[in-house]
Scaffold this active site. Structure first.
Site, PDB file in Angstrom:
ATOM      1  CE1 TYR A   1      -4.191  -1.671   5.518  1.00 33.95           C
ATOM      2  CE2 TYR A   1      -3.126   0.363   4.828  1.00 33.95           C
ATOM      3  CZ  TYR A   1      -3.725  -0.841   4.513  1.00 33.95           C
ATOM      4  OH  TYR A   1      -3.842  -1.223   3.205  1.00 33.95           O
TER       5      TYR A   1
ATOM      6  CB  SER B   1      -0.867  -0.005   1.263  1.00 30.84           C
ATOM      7  OG  SER B   1      -1.389   1.273   1.511  1.00 30.84           O
TER       8      SER B   1
ATOM      9  CD  GLU C   1      -2.199   5.243   4.809  1.00 31.86           C
ATOM     10  OE1 GLU C   1      -1.851   5.417   5.986  1.00 31.86           O
ATOM     11  OE2 GLU C   1      -2.591   6.154   4.098  1.00 31.86           O
TER      12      GLU C   1
HETATM   13  N1  GDD Z   1     -12.452   7.358   5.848  1.00 30.77           N
HETATM   14  C1  GDD Z   1     -12.561   8.685   5.967  1.00 30.77           C
HETATM   15  N2  GDD Z   1     -13.700   9.223   6.468  1.00 30.77           N
HETATM   16  N3  GDD Z   1     -11.514   9.430   5.564  1.00 30.77           N
HETATM   17  C2  GDD Z   1     -11.624  10.780   5.660  1.00 30.77           C
HETATM   18  C3  GDD Z   1     -12.781  11.403   6.153  1.00 30.77           C
HETATM   19  C4  GDD Z   1     -13.867  10.585   6.586  1.00 30.77           C
HETATM   20  O1  GDD Z   1     -14.899  11.078   7.039  1.00 30.77           O
HETATM   21  N4  GDD Z   1     -12.594  12.743   6.077  1.00 30.77           N
HETATM   22  C5  GDD Z   1     -11.383  12.956   5.578  1.00 30.77           C
HETATM   23  N5  GDD Z   1     -10.780  11.772   5.327  1.00 30.77           N
HETATM   24  C6  GDD Z   1      -9.407  11.598   4.803  1.00 30.77           C
HETATM   25  C7  GDD Z   1      -8.551  10.660   5.644  1.00 30.77           C
HETATM   26  O2  GDD Z   1      -8.065  11.338   6.801  1.00 30.77           O
HETATM   27  C8  GDD Z   1      -7.472  10.312   4.632  1.00 30.77           C
HETATM   28  O3  GDD Z   1      -6.484  11.308   4.617  1.00 30.77           O
HETATM   29  C9  GDD Z   1      -8.206  10.340   3.302  1.00 30.77           C
HETATM   30  O4  GDD Z   1      -9.470  10.987   3.546  1.00 30.77           O
HETATM   31  C10 GDD Z   1      -8.478   8.972   2.676  1.00 30.77           C
HETATM   32  O5  GDD Z   1      -9.040   8.127   3.672  1.00 30.77           O
HETATM   33  P1  GDD Z   1      -9.610   6.667   3.302  1.00 30.77           P
HETATM   34  O6  GDD Z   1     -10.563   6.766   2.179  1.00 30.77           O
HETATM   35  O7  GDD Z   1     -10.099   6.069   4.586  1.00 30.77           O
HETATM   36  O8  GDD Z   1      -8.365   5.909   2.710  1.00 30.77           O
HETATM   37  P2  GDD Z   1      -6.828   5.826   3.175  1.00 30.77           P
HETATM   38  O9  GDD Z   1      -6.034   6.665   2.232  1.00 30.77           O
HETATM   39  O10 GDD Z   1      -6.672   6.063   4.628  1.00 30.77           O
HETATM   40  O11 GDD Z   1      -6.493   4.292   2.932  1.00 30.77           O
HETATM   41  C11 GDD Z   1      -6.920   3.603   1.757  1.00 30.77           C
HETATM   42  O12 GDD Z   1      -5.922   3.647   0.786  1.00 30.77           O
HETATM   43  C12 GDD Z   1      -4.748   2.916   1.090  1.00 30.77           C
HETATM   44  C13 GDD Z   1      -3.777   3.108  -0.080  1.00 30.77           C
HETATM   45  O13 GDD Z   1      -3.074   4.282   0.079  1.00 30.77           O
HETATM   46  C14 GDD Z   1      -7.292   2.181   2.150  1.00 30.77           C
HETATM   47  O14 GDD Z   1      -7.926   1.546   1.057  1.00 30.77           O
HETATM   48  C15 GDD Z   1      -6.069   1.382   2.518  1.00 30.77           C
HETATM   49  O15 GDD Z   1      -6.433   0.028   2.749  1.00 30.77           O
HETATM   50  C16 GDD Z   1      -5.091   1.476   1.349  1.00 30.77           C
HETATM   51  O16 GDD Z   1      -3.922   0.739   1.625  1.00 30.77           O
END
Ligand code: GDD
Length: 331
Positions: free
Chosen positions: A147, A123, A125
């Site tokens: 994670y 990832s 991440e």
């Molecule tokens: N989930 C979520 N909910 N995220 C939010 C929100 C909210 O209400 N508001 C802002 N965000 C911001 C998070 O703080 C983060 O910076 C960004 O939106 C993306 O969050 P997510 O969609 O939860 O994804 P992620 O980037 O943390 O992780 C995903 O991508 C990774 C690859 O880079 C996941 O799919 C991981 O499993 C994956 O590895």
């Protein structure tokens, strides 16, 4: 006919990968955790063409049995505790599944089917507090969540089994990839579903966390093609898979609300409950190696991705006979 074993087959990527491999003529076996109510929704279209077998990344014996019995040619490890926010609340469980689970599966392959080719879902991440931009295979890792830390362990375990035992093991460092099948807890689907809920009068507000976070968002259906391509090369290597563009959560909101003729600023509120103890502010991938060596290129761009997701969540409501009350959606 080649056999592929997919862990995490009930998730977004698992379902797209299963469809892709079936279209290529594979026999697809999916590992599913025992549950009183298994969620097979995303597999509805392919359920009768795949085999689902019980097993768990927490249970080495179950993995060994499945690998021994099905003798897969390719193993795709897509299973994980994959929600970054939840990993702060369940760091040990996240480590057990997302980190040690990789080694349990690699051990099963090493013992029972060492000629199988292995794909690890790594990832972006792992880059976390990014050391350089854009991020490539050579960018150092600095994970910012339990994670991310667990994914770094899984990545290096994959490299280590390749170097120690000669396994054909690849780590795909995938940047965020989304679709209408994304879980509702992830920000893109939370927004697309929230937009539809607001347009249909189910609610008046959408509460989000950090609107300034930037991500390199692509379409999951494009990204599973890269997973398969990695395992068809002559030598195993690690690849970054990304769109090469970056957008903020705020921009995602703008495009999503605009799709139904609404102004995002009237509906989005910021709630600190959705902040993370440590945030990944920016992700921006450089997929030059995947483009050059795998011949991979994404087909769906950012704007089309947002539109597809919003259209899907609007379409679900229209199909259920609901009436839109705001914006430009027409029944
Ligand atoms: N989930 C979520 N909910 N995220 C939010 C929100 C909210 O209400 N508001 C802002 N965000 C911001 C998070 O703080 C983060 O910076 C960004 O939106 C993306 O969050 P997510 O969609 O939860 O994804 P992620 O980037 O943390 O992780 C995903 O991508 C990774 C690859 O880079 C996941 O799919 C991981 O499993 C994956 O590895």
């Amino acid at each position: 006919m080649k056999t592929a074993l997919i862990t995490g087959i009930t998730g977004q990527d698992g379902s797209y990968l299963a469809e892709h491999l079936l279209a290529l003529g594979y026999r697809v076996v999916g590992l599913v955790r025992r549950s009183a109510t298994p969620s097979l929704e995303r597999l509805a279209d392919v359920r009768d063409r795949i085999e689902l077998v019980p097993g768990d990344l927490l249970d080495t014996g179950s993995l060994l049995r499945v690998v021994q019995e099905h003798q897969p040619d390719e193993v795709y490890n897509l299973a994980a505790q994959s929600f970054v926010h939840a990993s702060f609340g369940e760091p040990v469980h996240t480590g057990e599944v997302t980190a040690l689970g990789v080694v349990r599966l690699l051990e099963a392959i090493r013992i029972a089917r060492p000629e199988a080719r292995f794909y690890q879902a790594s990832s972006s991440e792992m880059f976390g507090k990014v050391r350089q931009s854009p991020q490539s295979e050579d960018t150092p890792f600095h994970p910012r969540s339990p994670y991310g830390v667990a994914k770094v362990y899984g990545h290096w375990a994959t490299v280590n089994y390749r170097e120690s035992y000669g396994l054909f093991a690849c780590s795909g460092i995938l940047f965020n990839h989304e679709s209408p099948r994304r879980g509702l807890e992830f920000v893109t689907r939370k927004i697309s579903d929230g937009v539809a809920a607001i347009a249909f009068g189910e609610r008046d507000r959408l509460a989000l966390g950090n609107l300034d976070a930037r991500r390199d968002w692509g379409f999951a259906g494009d990204y599973v093609r890269a997973m398969h391509l990695m395992l068809q090369q002559t030598e195993p290597r690690d690849y970054v898979v990304a769109s090469g563009t970056t957008h903020s959560v705020r921009e995602f909101c703008q495009y999503a609300f605009a799709r139904v003729g609404l102004d995002w600023e009237e509906y989005v509120t910021v709630d600190p409950r959705f902040y993370r103890p440590a945030e990944v502010e920016l992700l921006h991938g450089d997929a030059s190696r995947a483009r050059a060596e795998l011949g991979w290129a994404p087909e769906v761009g950012f704007e089309e991705l947002v539109q597809r997701m919003v259209d899907h969540d609007v379409g679900r409501r229209l199909a259920a006979g609901r009436e839109p009350v705001r914006g430009t959606v027409t029944a």
